[in-house]
Write a protein that holds these residues in place. Structure first.
Motif, PDB file in Angstrom:
ATOM      1  N   ASP A  22       0.964  -1.335  -0.021  1.00  0.00           N
ATOM      2  CA  ASP A  22      -0.020   0.063  -0.081  1.00  0.00           C
ATOM      3  C   ASP A  22       0.838   1.230  -0.015  1.00  0.00           C
ATOM      4  N   ALA A  23       0.060   2.455   0.010  1.00  0.00           N
ATOM      5  CA  ALA A  23       0.964   3.623  -0.167  1.00  0.00           C
ATOM      6  C   ALA A  23       2.095   3.897   1.030  1.00  0.00           C
ATOM      7  N   ALA A  24       1.878   3.047   2.278  1.00  0.00           N
ATOM      8  CA  ALA A  24       2.809   3.343   3.322  1.00  0.00           C
ATOM      9  C   ALA A  24       4.131   2.451   2.936  1.00  0.00           C
ATOM     10  N   GLY A  25       3.916   1.370   2.005  1.00  0.00           N
ATOM     11  CA  GLY A  25       5.422   0.542   1.742  1.00  0.00           C
ATOM     12  C   GLY A  25       5.691   0.457   0.245  1.00  0.00           C
ATOM     13  N   ALA A  26       4.696   1.037  -0.680  1.00  0.00           N
ATOM     14  CA  ALA A  26       5.023   0.793  -2.086  1.00  0.00           C
ATOM     15  C   ALA A  26       6.516   1.167  -2.475  1.00  0.00           C
ATOM     16  N   ILE A  27       6.962   2.275  -2.005  1.00  0.00           N
ATOM     17  CA  ILE A  27       8.292   2.731  -2.475  1.00  0.00           C
ATOM     18  C   ILE A  27       9.254   1.688  -1.808  1.00  0.00           C
ATOM     19  N   ALA A  28       9.413   1.343  -0.693  1.00  0.00           N
ATOM     20  CA  ALA A  28      10.197   0.334  -0.024  1.00  0.00           C
ATOM     21  C   ALA A  28      10.156  -1.189  -0.828  1.00  0.00           C
ATOM     22  N   PHE A  29       8.796  -1.399  -1.206  1.00  0.00           N
ATOM     23  CA  PHE A  29       8.533  -2.756  -1.938  1.00  0.00           C
ATOM     24  C   PHE A  29       9.164  -2.537  -3.265  1.00  0.00           C
ATOM     25  N   LYS A  30       9.184  -1.707  -3.967  1.00  0.00           N
ATOM     26  CA  LYS A  30       9.850  -1.328  -5.448  1.00  0.00           C
ATOM     27  C   LYS A  30      11.067  -1.253  -5.225  1.00  0.00           C
ATOM     28  N   ASP A  31      11.666  -0.791  -4.375  1.00  0.00           N
ATOM     29  CA  ASP A  31      13.087  -0.642  -4.155  1.00  0.00           C
ATOM     30  C   ASP A  31      13.720  -1.956  -3.752  1.00  0.00           C
ATOM     31  N   VAL A  51       0.148 -11.920  -0.284  1.00  0.00           N
ATOM     32  CA  VAL A  51      -0.371 -10.373  -0.133  1.00  0.00           C
ATOM     33  C   VAL A  51      -1.904 -10.253  -0.361  1.00  0.00           C
ATOM     34  N   ASP A  52      -2.512  -9.885   0.560  1.00  0.00           N
ATOM     35  CA  ASP A  52      -4.063  -9.910   0.498  1.00  0.00           C
ATOM     36  C   ASP A  52      -4.811  -8.328   0.452  1.00  0.00           C
ATOM     37  N   PHE A  53      -3.812  -7.244   0.054  1.00  0.00           N
ATOM     38  CA  PHE A  53      -4.211  -5.923  -0.023  1.00  0.00           C
ATOM     39  C   PHE A  53      -3.338  -5.503  -0.951  1.00  0.00           C
ATOM     40  N   LEU A  54      -3.678  -4.759  -1.954  1.00  0.00           N
ATOM     41  CA  LEU A  54      -2.935  -4.071  -3.024  1.00  0.00           C
ATOM     42  C   LEU A  54      -3.754  -2.705  -3.246  1.00  0.00           C
ATOM     43  N   ASP A  55      -3.152  -1.433  -3.000  1.00  0.00           N
ATOM     44  CA  ASP A  55      -3.925  -0.327  -3.427  1.00  0.00           C
ATOM     45  C   ASP A  55      -3.365   0.482  -4.669  1.00  0.00           C
ATOM     46  N   GLY A  60       0.976   0.858  -8.571  1.00  0.00           N
ATOM     47  CA  GLY A  60       1.551   1.538  -9.365  1.00  0.00           C
ATOM     48  C   GLY A  60       3.277   0.897  -9.172  1.00  0.00           C
ATOM     49  N   ALA A  61       3.611   0.572  -8.161  1.00  0.00           N
ATOM     50  CA  ALA A  61       4.620   0.015  -7.899  1.00  0.00           C
ATOM     51  C   ALA A  61       5.158  -1.094  -8.463  1.00  0.00           C
ATOM     52  N   LEU A  62       4.112  -1.802  -9.079  1.00  0.00           N
ATOM     53  CA  LEU A  62       4.236  -3.263 -10.058  1.00  0.00           C
ATOM     54  C   LEU A  62       4.355  -2.488 -11.503  1.00  0.00           C
ATOM     55  N   VAL A  63       3.543  -1.628 -11.786  1.00  0.00           N
ATOM     56  CA  VAL A  63       3.781  -0.952 -13.195  1.00  0.00           C
ATOM     57  C   VAL A  63       5.363  -0.366 -13.374  1.00  0.00           C
ATOM     58  N   ALA A  64       5.596   0.388 -12.352  1.00  0.00           N
ATOM     59  CA  ALA A  64       6.951   0.974 -12.270  1.00  0.00           C
ATOM     60  C   ALA A  64       8.047  -0.128 -12.368  1.00  0.00           C
ATOM     61  N   LEU A  65       8.098  -1.278 -11.700  1.00  0.00           N
ATOM     62  CA  LEU A  65       8.944  -2.204 -11.577  1.00  0.00           C
ATOM     63  C   LEU A  65       8.855  -3.164 -12.879  1.00  0.00           C
ATOM     64  N   ARG A  66       7.871  -3.362 -13.670  1.00  0.00           N
ATOM     65  CA  ARG A  66       7.900  -3.750 -15.010  1.00  0.00           C
ATOM     66  C   ARG A  66       8.872  -2.923 -16.052  1.00  0.00           C
ATOM     67  N   GLN A  67       8.486  -1.494 -15.936  1.00  0.00           N
ATOM     68  CA  GLN A  67       9.290  -0.556 -16.838  1.00  0.00           C
ATOM     69  C   GLN A  67      10.747  -0.506 -16.320  1.00  0.00           C
ATOM     70  N   LEU A  68      11.018  -0.554 -15.071  1.00  0.00           N
ATOM     71  CA  LEU A  68      12.392  -0.630 -14.635  1.00  0.00           C
ATOM     72  C   LEU A  68      13.315  -1.841 -14.988  1.00  0.00           C
TER      73      LEU A  68
END
Length: 107
Positions: A22-31, A51-55, A60-68
């Motif tokens: 979620d918003a609280a951990g999306a950047i840490a997840f992506k990194d 994972v049972d919750f994805l906001d 956005g982190a998943l999409v960014a990962l795909r691109q990166l």
């Protein structure tokens, strides 16, 4: 974000060990996923079975990962729980990502 990695048949499998992206951990997840993919040359399978919750930030982190990761390291998803699958279906991201029933099916 706690992650585990394994390599199987030239595929890097990254397993999310927490129940929320979620918003609280999306950047840490992506990194964290990017760091876990260092040295991986082939496909990357992201195992989301816990994972049972994805906001929208998590999506956005998943999409960014795909691109990166780029074309040389395609990002595929596995083990989607019903709530996560629903988010991907509603946003039509299920047509963008290759999705496997389980991580074991992907490698």
């Amino acid at each position: 974000m706690n992650l585990a990695t394994t390599d199987r048949n030239g595929t890097r499998i990254v397993t999310a060990l927490e129940s929320r992206i979620d918003a609280a951990g999306a950047i840490a997840f992506k990194d964290g996923v990017l760091s876990a993919c260092d040295g991986a040359a082939g496909r990357v399978v992201l195992d989301l079975a816990r994972v049972d919750f994805l906001d929208s930030s998590g999506l956005g982190a998943l999409v960014a990962l795909r691109q990166l990761l780029g074309a040389g390291r395609p990002l595929e998803l596995a083990g989607l729980t019903p709530p996560v699958a629903r988010v991907l279906r509603l946003t039509r991201m299920d047509t963008v990502f290759v999705i496997h029933p389980q991580a074991a099916d992907a490698a």
